[in-house]
Scaffold this active site. Structure first.
Site: not given
Ligand code: UDX
Ligand code: UDX
Ligand code: ADP
Length: 480
Positions: A90, A272
């Site tokens: 960002t 992301c």
């Molecule tokens: C994400 C997308 O899932 C992926 O498709 C994209 O390419 C990149 O961004 P990532 O950030 O690596 O991937 O992890 P992700 O599993 O999506 O988790 C993101 C955040 O959400 C984490 O902090 C995780 O703990 C949180 N989360 C996830 C929750 O709090 N609850 C959930 O049910 C799922």
């Protein structure tokens, strides 16, 4: 032999290229980066990122058809397909600061490609970029091309950290966007042929360039929105006596909704979600759609609210003060199975507790002390610019210690905050932890992984996101 070069050896470029090399023995893959230390690490036994299964894939291909190099120009000039997977943080200053994506790295990569190319190339956007980036890149390339033809494709990567290898081996879909011209179509087919080595054809979707770019932002925004929705419900559960796990389960059973991404937490993190939503908000504002921008902004507001709410709950439960109390923080990574701390909720929670003058003892199985200390002194949005580090004030330094064991972290502590859902935190000897803590001993579970009944039996006062509050917590209402 087709030659692929990927610019940017990070969390996305590294694993993606390693899997392409593994699945396509007839393709030579070079991953290049300007960071000498990153490339050195990729060529060593200690890879620069922790990702389950990655070591084995890299070991199998490295030196055969997978190479890591800092000789960016050589590999780009030799490649038929150039993936660009550089960081798009960002913007921190200037027009769009705090929202728009900073395309500085992208632009310099594009100019370099134009400079060194001696043959026609397909250039693939792999990192998440704002919609219409391809148009800008196309302009840079064609205006500097010296007669060479470039085709731009958008091929956003959907892997999640911690499960990257699994996600790459069997993706839900691969998305390829290109120009709707004969040359564009030819380029799409060339990239499709690479993925067809292991991905079933019906999972390779082709679209126009703008749809591919926007789909990636939309997918991340939808996923983050689910988490903010469930987190908003978690606050209501605590207020009413409902249980968020039961509510999530019941809601997710509706096949139109589905069960995934409905785990309440202390907040989402990662490189992301926030970045992409801010970017989406900016694009909406630039296109005269303030209502749409406002709608998506709420997803981030609820995420911030959830982190604040957690800190407030900790403080209010402990007699409204954490001043000079030792708080053990278990987990600093933004999710389990990664050492990545970008935008991790742990940073905001720790800063909140430090604001109340708590003493923190932090343990994470994969994050180094150096990283944790750096995270805590960085301003928001600064993770990507480590050179702008400000020194941590001496009084704050004294209040943070990073230890290499959960038992050490919790020894003598007044409270424990679980901020990452590492499996090892589920199986700790909580009786032993309790015995070594100050009383009353508190556990604040920001990931809903602890067995609340068992912990209460041991003697802990337990708070778990969105779960019915025990008597103690009811008597100490948190002001959100
Ligand atoms: C994400 C997308 O899932 C992926 O498709 C994209 O390419 C990149 O961004 P990532 O950030 O690596 O991937 O992890 P992700 O599993 O999506 O988790 C993101 C955040 O959400 C984490 O902090 C995780 O703990 C949180 N989360 C996830 C929750 O709090 N609850 C959930 O049910 C799922
Ligand atoms: C809804 C719930 O689906 C149902 O489970 C609950 O018991 C009652 O409320 P209903 O209102 O009968 O059922 O119809 P539904 O199919 O959910 O559609 C609601 C509205 O959303 C309709 O106007 C429909 O046209 C609209 N809709 C639905 C869309 O605009 N887009 C969609 O993708 C789906
Ligand atoms: P992501 O999570 O999107 O993979 P990372 O920050 O992990 O992002 O990786 C991006 C990588 O791109 C960094 O290692 C950075 O050094 C590299 N990079 C940025 N600009 C260039 C460039 N012009 N040429 C080569 N590598 C670059």
């Amino acid at each position: 032999m087709v030659k692929i070069c990927c610019i940017g050896a990070g969390y996305v470029g590294g694993p993606t290229m390693a899997v392409i090399a593994l699945k396509c023995p007839a393709i030579e893959v070079a991953v290049v980066d300007i960071s000498v230390s990153r490339i050195t690490a990729w060529n060593s036994d200690q890879l620069p990122i922790y990702e389950p299964g990655l070591d084995a894939v890299v070991k199998q291909c490295r030196g055969k058809n997978l190479f890591f190099s800092t000789d960016v120009e050589k590999h780009v000039s030799e490649a038929d397909i150039v993936f660009v997977s550089v960081n798009t943080p960002t913007k921190t200053s200037g027009l769009g600061a705090g929202k728009a994506a900073d395309l500085t790295y992208w632009e310099s990569a594009a100019r370099m490609i134009a400079d060194v190319s001696k043959s026609d190339k397909i250039v693939v956007e792999e990192s998440t970029v704002p919609v219409k980036t391809a148009e800008a890149i196309e302009k840079i390339l064609t205006h500097n091309s010296k007669g060479i033809k470039f085709q731009i494709l958008s091929n956003p990567e959907f892997l999640a950290e911690g499960t990257a290898i699994q996600d790459l081996f069997s993706p839900d879909r691969v998305l390829i966007g290109g120009r709707e011209t004969p040359e564009g179509e030819k380029a799409i087919q060339a990239l499709k042929a690479v993925y067809a080595n292991w991905v079933p054809e019906d999972r390779i979707l082709t679209t126009n360039l703008w749809s591919a770019e926007l789909s990636k932002l939309a997918a991340n925004a939808f996923l983050a929105q689910r988490i903010s929705s469930v987190n908003a419900m978690s606050a209501l559960c605590e207020a009413t006596g409902a249980n968020i796990t039961e509510v999530s389960y019941a809601v997710g059973k509706d096949s139109r909704i589905g069960p995934k991404f409905l785990n309440a937490s202390v907040g989402f993190g990662g490189s992301c979600f926030q970045k992409d939503i801010l970017n989406l908000v900016y694009i909406c504002e630039c296109n005269g759609l303030p209502e749409v921008a406002e709608y998506w902004k709420q997803v981030i507001k609820i995420n911030d609210y959830q982190k604040n709410r957690f800190v407030n709950r900790v403080v209010s439960s402990m007699f409204n003060t954490v001043s000079n109390k030792k708080i053990a923080v278990l987990g600093s990574a933004f999710k389990k199975d990664t050492g990545d701390t970008r935008e991790t909720p742990a940073i905001d929670v720790c800063k909140g507790l430090l604001g109340g003058k708590a003493r923190l003892s932090i343990y994470d199985p994969q994050v180094t002390e150096d990283q944790i200390q750096r995270d805590l002194v960085m301003n928001k949005f600064d993770w990507d610019h480590p050179l702008h580090l400000q020194p941590m004030s001496p009084t704050t330094v004294k209040r943070v210690s990073v230890v290499w064991d959960a038992y050490e972290a919790t020894k003598g502590a007044h409270g424990v905050c679980i901020l990452t859902e590492w499996d090892e935190f589920k199986n700790l000897d909580y009786k032993k932890i309790y015995d070594n803590m100050q009383k009353p001993a508190f556990i604040f579970d920001g990931r809903n992984i602890a067995d609340m009944d068992k912990l209460r039996e041991i003697g802990f006062i337990v708070y778990s996101i969105g779960k019915p509050l025990d008597g103690w917590l009811k008597d100490m209402p948190a002001v959100a």
